[in-house]
Design an enzyme around this catalytic site. Structure first.
Site, short mmCIF file in Angstrom:
data_model
loop_
_atom_site.label_atom_id
_atom_site.label_comp_id
_atom_site.label_asym_id
_atom_site.label_seq_id
_atom_site.Cartn_x
_atom_site.Cartn_y
_atom_site.Cartn_z
N LYS A 20 82.64 24.10 51.41
CA LYS A 20 82.60 22.61 51.98
C LYS A 20 81.23 22.80 50.46
O LYS A 20 81.17 21.15 49.72
CB LYS A 20 81.96 22.32 53.26
N HIS A 22 80.22 17.87 67.77
CA HIS A 22 81.13 17.65 66.28
C HIS A 22 82.55 18.55 66.99
O HIS A 22 82.66 18.90 65.93
CB HIS A 22 80.78 18.91 65.33
N GLU A 42 73.16 18.08 55.16
CA GLU A 42 73.27 17.23 54.48
C GLU A 42 72.73 15.75 55.59
O GLU A 42 72.03 16.11 56.67
CB GLU A 42 74.45 16.94 54.39
N ARG A 68 95.03 23.37 56.17
CA ARG A 68 96.16 23.66 57.05
C ARG A 68 95.89 23.10 58.01
O ARG A 68 96.36 21.73 57.97
CB ARG A 68 95.38 24.51 57.86
#
Length: 650
Positions: free
Chosen positions: A117, A227, A192, A286
């Site tokens: 990521k 999340h 982040e 995916r």
């Protein structure tokens, strides 16, 4: 290239989903299974199955060498990875191809580029796609809080932590690294900024090796816990009301797809605000868990298209148009009111009417599930029981249809999040399309977790449970089984039964049912069926018993009750201040020592269950007088882990 036999390198619901399409295409199916999954429905669904010795993911489903050996042994010529586990592992994809097998997924290079990521965000930024800036943990300041610690290699909420205090940053990074390593075999994490209220919008893409790229449609997946997505839908209510947003999203998604030479099914994820601005989050190389809502709104079978593209086939030049609205909810074995604690145990009955793994072409319900009646939910894997999907001409119809289907489903055994899902689907904010990532915080998890069956409806259900219990007792009585329940020669006290905090009082005599619920009469009373008339409305109640648990299903909604015994067992009492294991699991870390002085809310130890860590806190100020576990120890639900005694150390 023609595929004749597919091994699905996965388990549960997604394995069964791929098998369903393979059967429709005339392709043989091969399952792999751990020892814990030896009785799983996905094993029985396959034409042949190969055992992977062991229980944990690291021993089984994350062992690429064992999976490939199983494919060779079974004569499969292709491997479909599903989602999770090895689905985004570039090394595994390369090993599959090196073994002469067809990889039903994107090119290895594309997985490598998007597998990190961190690197994928840099690439998207270079391509002009807006991204959130990565932060150096050592340089994070108070002004940048809260921040999000996130696993680089995986998804599904694992390896993710919100940090609101700088003092917690290092500890949460370590916890995220442990979770990520356990779930994905990679401990890399990054930091982040965390946007408190945003909209999670993703675009389904499909591409072939002949330069055709589809942006099939967008999905909104904003309602999340830890999340991890709970409710997903297509199309997005936000995108529907902002002019031009869909075109901009699709352009960005195609740009990302073309930039890495992508092939197959993938998802480009964005975080958006209410004005229609969006930031690239990641690209999932995916199939997504929520792919059924896209299938229902397009009529496509995305797994069939994956097989087509993997074999070198070409997509039509024109992508299909979308129609109607589809909503998916994830039914989990968990207790939302208790910090989403995962549950384990037997699913005594499981019946949700609907199409199984089918693309819906008219209003209805689809059920994608990896379990069935009698399945055992263990502690090694994700606790999702099923995905329940509705499709209808409008969003309101889809929400109402799905809520009603969940209410009428028969789900007995482990505790689930069904009540939460029904409350969300019926909530005015959801129906208005106000579904940002802070939905549970905004509307109160404690309120949303409550059973929709309350007040008089709950009392009627408890009365039905009591009457059915009475009929069951009379049917199994050794003497005078023909007498009414609680029969006395002379008038006496009413019968009394207690379920949780509900006490039911009634009398069954020559004049029928007498109860403190005015206007209620009894029509039928058997051990499993009670029919009552309340205010002129006749209603049937189905009652099932499993030990002390009683499940009542009716048109009022499902009710789960626990029968309170008349006399308590002294051997079941535990000392005040005892910390009990909230679920079966493994102790991964002990944060205090016996004899330590602790304060209320202080972490005492961490448990891992179903690939998530759960912290056990001190309930009060005092001394840790007992510590009964060590790191690495397996514990059962209800086990006394430690005892905190109020007061200072002597």
């Amino acid at each position: 290239m023609t595929v004749s036999s597919i091994l699905v390198a996965n388990r549960g619901e997604i394995a069964r989903r791929v098998f369903a399409t393979a059967r429709a295409e005339g392709i043989e199916t091969v399952a792999v299974f751990s020892d814990a999954d030896s009785d799983s429905p996905h094993v029985r669904d396959a034409d042949v199955a190969v055992r992977l010795p062991g229980n944990t993911s690291n021993e089984t489903y994350l062992r690429g060498d064992l999976v490939i050996a199983a494919a060779v042994q079974a004569g499969a010529d292709a491997i479909h990875p599903g989602y999770g586990f090895l689905s985004e592992n570039a090394d595994f994809a390369q090993q599959v191809q090196n073994a002469g097998l067809t990889w039903i997924g994107p090119p290895v290079k594309a997985i490598e580029l998007m597998g990190s990521k961190v690197e994928s965000k840099r690439m998207m930024a270079d391509a002009g796609v807006p991204v959130l800036t990565q932060l150096d943990p050592a340089d994070v300041t108070e002004n940048e809080l809260p921040v999000l610690v996130k696993a680089s290699a995986g998804g599904g909420g694992r390896g993710m932590r919100i940090v609101r205090a700088l003092a917690d940053l290092e500890t949460e990074i370590e916890a995220a690294q442990r979770e990520s390593l356990s779930a994905f075999g990679d401990s890399t994490v990054f930091v982040e900024r965390y946007i408190e209220t945003g909209r999670h919008i993703e675009v389904q893409v499909m591409a072939d090796r002949h330069a055709t790229v589809w942006a099939v449609g967008e999905r909104e997946c904003s309602i999340q816990r830890r999340h991890q997505k709970v409710v997903e839908e297509a199309p997005s209510p936000l995108v529907e009301r902002i002019d031009g947003m869909r075109d901009r999203l699709f352009d960005a998604a195609r740009l990302a797809t073309e930039a890495i030479g992508y092939e197959g099914a993938g998802t480009v994820e964005f975080l958006a605000d209410e004005k229609g601005n969006f930031f690239f989050l990641e690209m999932n190389t995916r199939l997504q868990v929520e792919h059924p809502v896209t299938e229902c709104t397009t009529g496509l079978d995305l797994v069939a298209l994956q097989i087509l593209v993997a074999g070198g086939g070409a997509l039509p030049a024109e992508q299909p148009a979308t129609r109607g609205h589809s909503i998916e909810v994830r039914l989990y074995a968990e207790d939302p009111a208790q910090d989403w604690q995962p549950q384990s145990g037997i699913v005594h009955r499981f019946d949700i009417p609907g199409k199984k793994f089918e693309v819906l072409d008219r209003a209805g319900i689809r059920v994608d599930s990896g379990i069935e009646t009698g399945s055992v939910i263990g502690t090694y894997y994700d606790p999702m029981l099923a995905k329940v999907i509705s499709f209808a001409p409008t969003r309101e119809q889809a929400a109402n249809l799905l809520a009603r289907s969940l209410q009428r489903a028969t789900i007995h055994g482990v505790k689930t999040n069904r009540d939460l899902l029904v409350n969300v689907l019926q909530h005015p904010a959801f129906l208005a399309g106000d579904t940002d990532t802070a939905f549970f915080d905004t509307h109160g998890l404690d309120v949303l977790s409550q059973s929709p069956v309350r007040g008089r409806d709950l009392q009627l259900s408890a009365l039905a449970a009591a009457l059915a219990d009475a009929a069951h007792n009379r049917e199994n009585a050794r003497v005078n089984s023909g007498l009414p329940s609680g029969w006395r020669n002379l008038p006496s006290q009413p019968q009394r039964k207690t379920y949780d905090d509900i006490t039911v009082e009634y009398t069954l005599g020559r004049y029928g049912l007498m109860t403190d619920l005015d206007g209620v009469t009894l029509v039928e009373n058997t051990p499993n069926q009670v029919v009552l008339v309340d205010g002129g409305l006749r209603r049937a109640f189905s009652v099932s018993r499993y030990g002390s648990q009683v499940f009542v299903d009716s048109s009022l909604g499902p009710v789960r009750l626990n029968r309170t015994p008349r006399f308590s067992d002294p051997t079941e009492d535990v000392a005040a201040g005892s910390l009990l294991a909230p679920m079966p699991g493994s102790v991964v870390r002990v944060a205090a020592a016996q004899g330590d002085t602790v304060t209320a809310g202080q972490p005492i130890l961490m448990l891992e269950a179903m690939k998530m860590e759960h912290t056990v806190f001190a309930p009060t100020d005092g001394v840790l007088s007992e510590l009964n576990v060590t790191a690495g120890q397996q514990v059962e639900v209800g086990a006394v882990l430690a005892v905190v005694t109020e007061g200072e150390q002597q």
